[in-house]
Scaffold this motif. Structure first.
Motif, PDB file in Angstrom:
ATOM      1  N   GLY A  61      26.532  15.625  63.335  1.00 51.77           N
ATOM      2  CA  GLY A  61      25.355  14.793  63.087  1.00 51.77           C
ATOM      3  C   GLY A  61      24.120  15.313  63.802  1.00 51.77           C
ATOM      4  N   SER A  62      24.274  15.730  65.057  1.00 43.70           N
ATOM      5  CA  SER A  62      23.146  16.285  65.811  1.00 43.70           C
ATOM      6  C   SER A  62      22.661  17.588  65.184  1.00 43.70           C
ATOM      7  N   LEU A  71      27.222  18.195  52.671  1.00 46.83           N
ATOM      8  CA  LEU A  71      28.060  19.150  53.408  1.00 46.83           C
ATOM      9  C   LEU A  71      28.330  18.638  54.817  1.00 46.83           C
ATOM     10  N   ALA A  72      27.329  18.030  55.456  1.00 43.06           N
ATOM     11  CA  ALA A  72      27.548  17.444  56.786  1.00 43.06           C
ATOM     12  C   ALA A  72      28.627  16.361  56.723  1.00 43.06           C
ATOM     13  N   LEU A  73      28.589  15.526  55.692  1.00 42.31           N
ATOM     14  CA  LEU A  73      29.612  14.486  55.521  1.00 42.31           C
ATOM     15  C   LEU A  73      30.986  15.097  55.279  1.00 42.31           C
ATOM     16  N   LEU A  74      31.043  16.180  54.514  1.00 36.33           N
ATOM     17  CA  LEU A  74      32.326  16.859  54.271  1.00 36.33           C
ATOM     18  C   LEU A  74      32.877  17.454  55.572  1.00 36.33           C
ATOM     19  N   THR A  76      36.405  16.464  57.303  1.00 35.59           N
ATOM     20  CA  THR A  76      37.392  17.452  57.753  1.00 35.59           C
ATOM     21  C   THR A  76      37.900  17.101  59.144  1.00 35.59           C
ATOM     22  N   VAL A  77      36.984  16.704  60.025  1.00 36.20           N
ATOM     23  CA  VAL A  77      37.372  16.301  61.390  1.00 36.20           C
ATOM     24  C   VAL A  77      38.255  15.068  61.352  1.00 36.20           C
ATOM     25  N   VAL A  78      37.887  14.076  60.534  1.00 38.08           N
ATOM     26  CA  VAL A  78      38.677  12.841  60.434  1.00 38.08           C
ATOM     27  C   VAL A  78      40.094  13.152  59.983  1.00 38.08           C
ATOM     28  N   MET A 101      32.516  22.696  48.854  1.00 40.67           N
ATOM     29  CA  MET A 101      31.108  22.455  48.533  1.00 40.67           C
ATOM     30  C   MET A 101      30.636  23.393  47.426  1.00 40.67           C
ATOM     31  N   LEU A 102      31.056  24.649  47.497  1.00 38.71           N
ATOM     32  CA  LEU A 102      30.706  25.598  46.433  1.00 38.71           C
ATOM     33  C   LEU A 102      31.265  25.123  45.093  1.00 38.71           C
TER      34      LEU A 102
END
Length: 427
Positions: free
Chosen positions: A99-100, A181-184, A188-190, A408-409
């Motif tokens: 997020g940062s 992409l940030a949400l994806l 991935t972390v979740v 994403m691609l």
């Protein structure tokens, strides 16, 4: 001819010749072997015309804005503020890293600066909070790549210049894919922390009062973003003028935080001069190389060859994506952009694809190149911040996010409106 060109370029890079010199020497070698004309005599004129392009003035402006923001003291407060809002998710601070990075990318325009800045704040938390080191480092490296895609992006300006594509349209096109992409990355972390809960470190809990109290820390980067991007779409400034406004706003922010001094400006100007000189030297060498490739007919020959294969447009696009992924493993991203965009974009347009959409697809490919070994720059940036431990830890930690970028691609290929919807509403 194409194979010879690639072999010469890879040989020069393999000999550790600086990338600007590699591109320049490649142009000279191809001129000597394939052109009857002394094309090198055009270098000075091309260097002057390229260096005085009004759009390119935005580059030192955006670089200087990032340099001032690095010294304005907003990063730590911004990071702590995002921790309050995202720290409750499985993975805790790893979501704050992403997020940062997304928020800082919306002010700096540089992936390397984003990774370095967020990494400096975040990496000391690994041992303190008990996170899985590899995955944590991967979030810093992957989050840093967002600086290429989320406006304002220096790379999008260069793509627009090289391909005659509208920079405001490219900026609009980058919004949805960038934040998606940030949400994806966060997803991935979740998933990783749900499979291996011990990777997620300490659980962080914050009250709504604490979250609301942290909101003022998020205002400065959002304010810079609104000044730069908002002035463009309000019709008040061109991208170059908006970059200059961003510099003024960042200076005001530094002064408000008590960080504005002659020493701060000296360091910011020195950093700007070094980075701009490097970028401009690579640009001039790439422009000369592209001029040589055009004169000897390689660009047209490549276009004719690809369109003459008889493949469907999507089959050809998949081949182009695969080739660019491979090239990204061995070429630095700026050099890849300056070398490949003029070669590939005419083919893409001839196949009927939108150049704005392809610009966003290319940015995601460049982001992938930032975290794929052996030349992934963000991997080395994060390793440099970490200072101790094997490089393979950073590489392995970034691999899940490489897979996320492939997703994403795929989404951009299947749903091109992810990139074209916002520009279509305005233009």
């Amino acid at each position: 001819m194409l194979i010879k060109t690639l072999l010469i370029l890879l040989a020069l890079i393999g000999l550790a010749v600086p990338i600007a010199a590699s591109l320049g020497w490649l142009g000279l070698i191809l001129q000597w072997t394939d052109s009857p004309m002394p094309l090198h005599r055009a270098i000075s004129d091309m260097a002057w015309q390229t260096s005085t392009d009004f759009l390119l003035v935005a580059i030192p402006m955006f670089v200087m804005m990032g340099e001032i923001l690095l010294r304005a003291g907003i990063t730590e407060r911004m990071y702590d503020g995002i921790v309050k809002w995202l720290g409750w998710l499985p993975g805790g601070l790893m979501h704050s890293n992403i997020g940062s990075s997304a928020l800082f990318a919306a002010t700096s325009g540089s992936s390397v600066a984003t990774a370095a800045t967020i990494g400096t704040v975040a990496v000391p938390q690994i041992k303190k909070r008990g996170y899985n080191e590899r995955l944590f480092l991967g979030t810093v490296a992957a989050g840093g790549t967002l600086g290429i895609l989320i406006p304002p992006s220096i790379n999008l300006i260069l793509y627009g210049l090289l391909t005659n594509t509208s920079v405001p349209e490219l900026y609009l096109a980058g919004f949805l894919p960038g934040f998606l992409l940030a949400l994806l990355f966060m997803a991935t972390v979740v998933v990783a922390c749900m499979i291996r809960p011990e990777w997620g470190g300490d659980q962080l809990r914050h009250s709504w009062a604490e979250r609301l109290a942290a909101l003022p820390a998020l205002i400065p980067p959002l304010g810079i973003f609104m000044v730069v991007v908002g002035s463009i779409y309000a019709g008040l400034a061109t991208p170059t003028e908006a970059a200059a406004l961003g510099v003024v706003a960042s200076m005001a922010l530094a002064a408000f935080n008590g960080k504005m001094s002659m020493e701060t400006m000296r360091h910011a100007i020195e950093g700007t001069m070094r980075t701009t000189a490097m970028i401009m030297l690579i640009i001039i060498a790439a422009v000369f190389l592209n001029f040589v490739l055009s004169i000897i007919g390689l660009t047209q020959a490549l276009t004719d060859f690809v369109t003459g294969l008889g493949w469907s447009p999507m089959q050809t696009m998949l081949m182009i994506v695969a080739v660019l992924i491979l090239i990204g493993c061995f070429m630095e991203t700026l050099s890849m952009l300056l070398t490949m965009a003029p070669l590939v974009t005419p083919i893409v347009v001839a196949l009927g694809f939108d150049p704005v959409w392809f610009g966003i697809l290319l940015m995601v490919l460049l982001e992938t190149a930032l975290i794929t070994p052996p030349i992934g720059i963000n991997l080395y940036v994060v390793q440099g911040i970490r200072k101790a431990g094997p490089m393979m830890d950073v590489i392995r930690g970034a691999l899940p996010f490489v897979v996320t970028m492939f997703v994403m691609l795929g989404l951009l290929l299947v749903f091109p409106k992810l990139a074209t919807w916002l520009p279509s509403l305005v233009y």
